[in-house]
Write an enzyme that holds these catalytic residues in place. Sequence first.
Site, mmCIF file in Angstrom:
data_model
loop_
_atom_site.group_PDB
_atom_site.id
_atom_site.type_symbol
_atom_site.label_atom_id
_atom_site.label_comp_id
_atom_site.label_asym_id
_atom_site.label_seq_id
_atom_site.Cartn_x
_atom_site.Cartn_y
_atom_site.Cartn_z
ATOM 1 N N ILE A 46 4.451 -31.471 3.495
ATOM 2 C CA ILE A 46 5.192 -32.021 4.635
ATOM 3 C C ILE A 46 4.707 -31.418 5.950
ATOM 4 O O ILE A 46 5.419 -30.661 6.606
ATOM 5 C CB ILE A 46 6.718 -31.813 4.471
ATOM 6 C CG1 ILE A 46 7.032 -30.360 4.056
ATOM 7 C CG2 ILE A 46 7.284 -32.784 3.445
ATOM 8 C CD1 ILE A 46 8.521 -30.018 4.088
ATOM 9 N N ASP A 70 11.372 -35.057 6.118
ATOM 10 C CA ASP A 70 12.041 -33.844 5.658
ATOM 11 C C ASP A 70 12.736 -33.161 6.822
ATOM 12 O O ASP A 70 12.095 -32.749 7.783
ATOM 13 C CB ASP A 70 11.025 -32.887 5.035
ATOM 14 C CG ASP A 70 11.668 -31.606 4.525
ATOM 15 O OD1 ASP A 70 11.992 -31.542 3.322
ATOM 16 O OD2 ASP A 70 11.849 -30.679 5.337
ATOM 17 N N LYS A 95 18.787 -30.413 3.835
ATOM 18 C CA LYS A 95 19.041 -29.158 3.133
ATOM 19 C C LYS A 95 20.356 -28.524 3.582
ATOM 20 O O LYS A 95 20.743 -28.640 4.757
ATOM 21 C CB LYS A 95 17.898 -28.167 3.387
ATOM 22 C CG LYS A 95 16.518 -28.740 3.176
ATOM 23 C CD LYS A 95 15.425 -27.739 3.517
ATOM 24 C CE LYS A 95 14.065 -28.407 3.612
ATOM 25 N NZ LYS A 95 13.912 -29.202 4.845
ATOM 26 N N HIS A 135 18.769 -24.629 0.738
ATOM 27 C CA HIS A 135 17.669 -24.206 1.609
ATOM 28 C C HIS A 135 17.091 -22.849 1.211
ATOM 29 O O HIS A 135 15.872 -22.644 1.259
ATOM 30 C CB HIS A 135 18.159 -24.170 3.062
ATOM 31 C CG HIS A 135 17.079 -24.381 4.065
ATOM 32 N ND1 HIS A 135 17.290 -24.964 5.291
ATOM 33 C CD2 HIS A 135 15.755 -24.094 4.040
ATOM 34 C CE1 HIS A 135 16.149 -25.017 5.975
ATOM 35 N NE2 HIS A 135 15.212 -24.484 5.236
#
Length: 274
Positions: free
Chosen positions: A228, A45, A75, A108
């Site tokens: 994450i 991520d 993002k 985001h």
Amino acid sequence: MTTPTLDLNNGVSIPQLGFGVFQVPPKDTADIVTQALDVGYRHIDTALAYHNEQGVGEAIASSSLSRDDVFVTTKLWNYDQGTDAAFKAFDASLERLGFDVLDLYLIHWPAPQQDRYVDTWKAFEQLYADGRIRAIGVSNFRVEDLQRLLDLGLTVPVVNQIELHPYLTQDELRIFHDKHEIVTEAWSPIAQGAVLDDPVITELARAKDATPAQVVIAWHLALGNVVIPKSVTPDRIAENFASTEVELAGDEIDAISALNRNERTGPDPWEFPG
């Protein structure tokens, strides 16, 4: 070891335990992501705002893994919201990563002051329809932001990535997610370490012969969250990955959930970017 996967609402599978690279220095990202891949992580991520997309792409390209073996999320940042800006931002992220297709793209922040996330989402829908993204989602969206997309008849996000940990359990959002088949993804899953000294968690860690971080990550997995965790320490990277081997009983899960204080470590989406 392998990590469990979850099916998103469009049929794409996502590894439930991923590796976050927030605050990983760009110059170190390729090496640290390589360590994570070597341990067994298959979900990375990143984000434009982390300034390390290129390092993520380099680590995957230099590994022995095929591109299809690694699920990658990035993002779109707040200043790139809006239709045309979103298209350009996506192209730039894809180029930095060195990919032809992205697995998951997220808005985001809703940035309600700008009021451009609907137009941004329509751009995401087009990128998805064009086959350039396998799945589209959001991050830090509130119930009202998600409901607005649904009321307009737009695509239901596959994921909402939100701050979530034992001191901020986000019950209202998680109930809404479950109702609409939106996967909950947790960032700051250990509250930047703030929950690791909690007596409930440390006692469970002793009982399970695990670290407090492993117990918290196992709690996330048991709740059905994608999680994450981030680390730059090789031992900690491996320890976090081993959280899949920690099993929690129902009452133990409930005991951790009862620690909720509605306490944030990051910005409030109602106010950010302000």
